[in-house]
Each structure stands twice: as structure tokens, then as C-alpha cells.
Design an enzyme around this catalytic site. Sequence first.
Site, PDB file in Angstrom:
ATOM      1  CG  HIS A 124     -13.723  20.781   9.347  1.00 31.60           C
ATOM      2  ND1 HIS A 124     -14.178  19.269   9.696  1.00 31.60           N
ATOM      3  CD2 HIS A 124     -12.543  20.939   9.069  1.00 31.60           C
ATOM      4  CE1 HIS A 124     -12.677  18.688   9.478  1.00 31.60           C
ATOM      5  NE2 HIS A 124     -11.934  19.701   9.057  1.00 31.60           N
ATOM      6  CG  HIS A 158      -6.753  20.815  10.635  1.00 33.69           C
ATOM      7  ND1 HIS A 158      -7.975  21.231  11.325  1.00 33.69           N
ATOM      8  CD2 HIS A 158      -7.360  20.114   9.765  1.00 33.69           C
ATOM      9  CE1 HIS A 158      -8.895  20.746  10.738  1.00 33.69           C
ATOM     10  NE2 HIS A 158      -8.610  20.065   9.584  1.00 33.69           N
ATOM     11  CD  GLU A 210      -4.299  20.759   1.968  1.00 33.37           C
ATOM     12  OE1 GLU A 210      -4.684  20.401   3.335  1.00 33.37           O
ATOM     13  OE2 GLU A 210      -4.076  19.824   0.978  1.00 33.37           O
ATOM     14  CG  ASP A 211      -8.276  24.178   2.818  1.00 35.01           C
ATOM     15  OD1 ASP A 211      -7.599  23.508   1.853  1.00 35.01           O
ATOM     16  OD2 ASP A 211      -8.880  23.600   3.557  1.00 35.01           O
ATOM     17  CG  ASP A 215      -9.024  16.869   9.136  1.00 35.93           C
ATOM     18  OD1 ASP A 215     -10.011  17.449   9.234  1.00 35.93           O
ATOM     19  OD2 ASP A 215      -8.346  16.300   8.501  1.00 35.93           O
ATOM     20  CG  ASP A 244     -18.824  -9.217  22.303  1.00 34.30           C
ATOM     21  OD1 ASP A 244     -19.798  -9.630  21.387  1.00 34.30           O
ATOM     22  OD2 ASP A 244     -17.998  -8.683  22.293  1.00 34.30           O
TER      23      ASP A 244
HETATM   24 MN    MN Z   1      -9.702  19.473   7.851  1.00 38.87          MN
END
Ligand code: MN
Length: 514
Positions: free
Chosen positions: A46, A70, A74-75, A136, A257
Site C-alpha cells: 500500500h 503516512h 497511526e498504525d 492514499d 465526447d
Molecule cells: Mn493509508
Amino acid sequence: MEVNDIIVQLNSPTETDKALVKEAYDFAAKAHANHTRYSGEPYLNHLTAVGKKLAEMGMGARTIAAGLLHDTIEDTEATPEDIKEKFGEEILFLVEGVTKLSSVRYYGSDRHNESLRKLFVATSQDIRVLIIKLADRLHNMQTLQFVPAEKQLRIARETLEVYVPVAHRLGMGKIRKELEDLAFPYVYPKEYNHVFKLLQSRAGKSNELLERERKVLQKRLAEIGLLDFNTSYRVKGLYSLYHKLKRKEWDINAVYDLLAMRVIVPTVEDCYRALGIIHKLWRPLPGRVKDYIAFPKPNGYQSLHTTVATPNGVILEIQIRTRKMHHESEFGIASHITYKEPIVSGEEVDRPSRFASLIPALFKPFTRRNNSSNDLKKVTKSPHRDKIPRWISQIANVHNEEKTSTAEFVEDMQKDFFSNRIFVFTPVGDVVDLPVGATPIDFAYAIHSEVGDHTSGAMVNRKLVQLDTELCNGDIVEIETRKSSHPTKKWLPIAKTSLARRKIRSSVEKETHP
Ligand code: MN
């Protein structure tokens, strides 16, 4: 996927740039070593996808490093101090910005979408945070089929209602289209199937047709002496086709278009020249020529458009633009952050360019308490108004051309975006909308009058503060209550909302005249 996939995409990187990306990648690999995605693949995939996307947009090494990191705060076990020590304040600032944005909650109520969008932009404080967040989200949408079904709809709706409008407003056409087409089948499955079948029936073999017409056009452009050009083609995205079909009473023959050919040439003169050549080659449809070079779209989009009918019976929209216009239409604001332009003040600044420092100020941010050293404002040197790309100023809807000072420009921008409101969070990420100048007392009463009436203290961003502290956009506010605490007269001048003042007054009166 590995770190070299990112590094090869960097735009003339220095050794330091390469080393930084490598270091961030290794750090993320270690920090997320035991994590997997819903799909079962390593979590690192990811992060690599996000880093790669940022590189493809032309972002610099520091933004890419922040993209790789990023999710660490948090993780994983990694702390802000770790990131700061290893990567410095700027990267920590970006990572924390992305982390904070994750707490913006979406409840799917239309009434709140506009505030949510504003909040989203406001909370990011630096445009690079938004760009990382979009990259993300793109990868999360690309892997949405692995996410538990009950979460899919919420994520896809949030994508359509918050992320897509933000990407559009920032002129980021490529990611906008990708996001909407990924979200469309989840949010409107019936409509998606209908549009998909219609498109199949009408343009099923379109790639072959388009390839044939492209060869014809390439040959003619070369014959005429235009050598330095690129052509490509596309079939219209399903979600934008869906919107157009709704406007055209579902008559797909009224959509001109559906198929489009792009011609990319070096200069604006070449654009008009190519238009002439194309009109001689193929019959233009009347009233379909649009000059978005002389008259750009509100988000800054520039191109010449025309619709032609080829002798093979193909109706084709042709879009003619320069490389720079093409880059801007694909990457929008991201292309301005990295485009190397002369610096107004004359000093040599590598990255972020002056736009990176100007733009956060435009989006007005909140002033950071206690630690202002890491915000990027210091580079903002009143640039000339005419150096600001027109489409950026149009984000702010600044119509008054006489206004020339940056200060006024920024002020207009803020009024438009925030109209004197701030957005703060509860510790669990709920959004509270308050007037500028509001204090923890206002916040407490906005939550519940019982909370207000028993407020004994307040924490802002996990730090104890005085009750008269002015709240800023994006603050996380926590109220401490005590049964024995009661409003006093001293609270009245502190409270800015009429709700809070009314409650305080009535409570004080009860105390004095029980
Ligand atoms: Mn993420």
C-alpha cells in the site's frame, strides 16, 4: 513492487533525494513488518503504491517519503519523535497532517458535505497533505473489493462526495477520474450497469476505430511539418458519462465526447495550427469548437476542443493542448508545486517551490500553537499577483481584478472557504462547527448543556489550556467535567456563541436567586 519503482520515477533526483526515499521505505517496511492488508498482501505494498503515485505526479522526495510513512504514527509503534529524529520536522508535519485528516468523519448527510470538504481542506494546512491523502485514497479504492462489504459503501460515497470534489477543485483531472470511476459501481450499482451496457453497445470496438483514426491524423500532422507532437485517445469515463446522460435524457447519441483524441504540441501557436489542419482533414460539427485556451475553465483547465466526423463515420472529440497544459490538466495543483519557475524573491529555492509555501497560506490554515517553527509560512514573500496561476486564484473565486495585494487575496480566499467558521474535533473525531474566536466553553455547550454547565477544564490537542483559549481550525478539544463545577460570571465574556451565553446567564441567575 519495491523502492526502485519509485526512485526511477523521480524527476532528476539528487543522491540525497534517493537516499531519503530509500530510508523512508526501509523505515516503513520495518514498522509495518507484521501488517497485512485486507487482501492478505503485505501492508508495505500500500505504501509503495502511494509513494509511486506521488512520484508519478511529480512530487518531490520529501513528499514521497511522507507518503511512505503516512500510516506509521497511526498504525505502528513508531512515535512522532522517531519520525522527527530520523526525517526532520517537515516530514513529520506532513505525516501528522495526513494522520489528522483520517479523523475527519463522514456521515453521509448531504447538508454537511460542504462543511466537510472545507474542513478537509482546512485541516490539511499544507496542500501536500491533501495530495498524499488523495494518493492514499486512490490505492484504497483500487483495493476496495477486499474490504468488508459493510465498509465499502461508506468509503466509496465518501470518495465521491468529499475526495472527488476536492480533486476537481484542485484541478487534478487524472486522479479525479480514477476515483470517480472506482467509486461509481459501489455507490450507484444499477446506474453503473446501465451506463456500462450503453457504452458497450455504442463504443464496444472503439479502440480499434480510434487507433485507425489516430494513424490518419498522425500522418497528416507530420506531412504538414508538425513533428514534435503526441497523440492519444480515451473513452469517456463511466461516471462522467453517467452525469452527461442524465442531462441528455439518456440519449447516448447526444453525447459527442464519448470518444476523444488528444493532440499534444509544443506551443499555443501549434495548438491553433493543429486545429486548422484537423478541420481540413475531417468535417467539424457546427458549434462544437471551444477555446479553453483563451477562456480557461474555472478550475484552470486549458485546451482547444472540437468535434469532428471522420469518413469512417466516427464522431470524435479532439482536444488540443500544449505539454504544460496537459500536465496541469492531469495533475493540477501538484504540477505547480514541482514546476521549476523563477522565484519571485530571487533566491534559489529547490523544493517546495514558492507555491508550496503560498498555497497553504491561501487555504488558511490554523496557526499552530506552541510550535510555529515548522510551518512553511516563512517563505511567503508577497509574490506578484500576476504570477499566481489564474486557476489557483479562481479556486478562491476572486473576481475583483483590481485587488493586487497578496494579503487581500488571502483574505478573500479565507472568507470564501471558511466564512468565519472554524471546525474542531471531539477526541473521537466528530466535527463541531463554531464561529471564529470560540473557546472551550462554546465547544462544551455545543456538545451538551450538561457538559457546558459542569466544565472544569479543557485540553486542546492533548494539552491543558485555559478556558479562554481561542480555538483554531482542526483543534482536538476535550472537556473535563466535575459535578461541583458551575458557570460563573467570568465565563460570559469568554463565550462567543449565543447558545453558551444564554445558558451561562440562566445558570448564574439560578445561583444568585435560587
Ligand atoms: Mn493509508
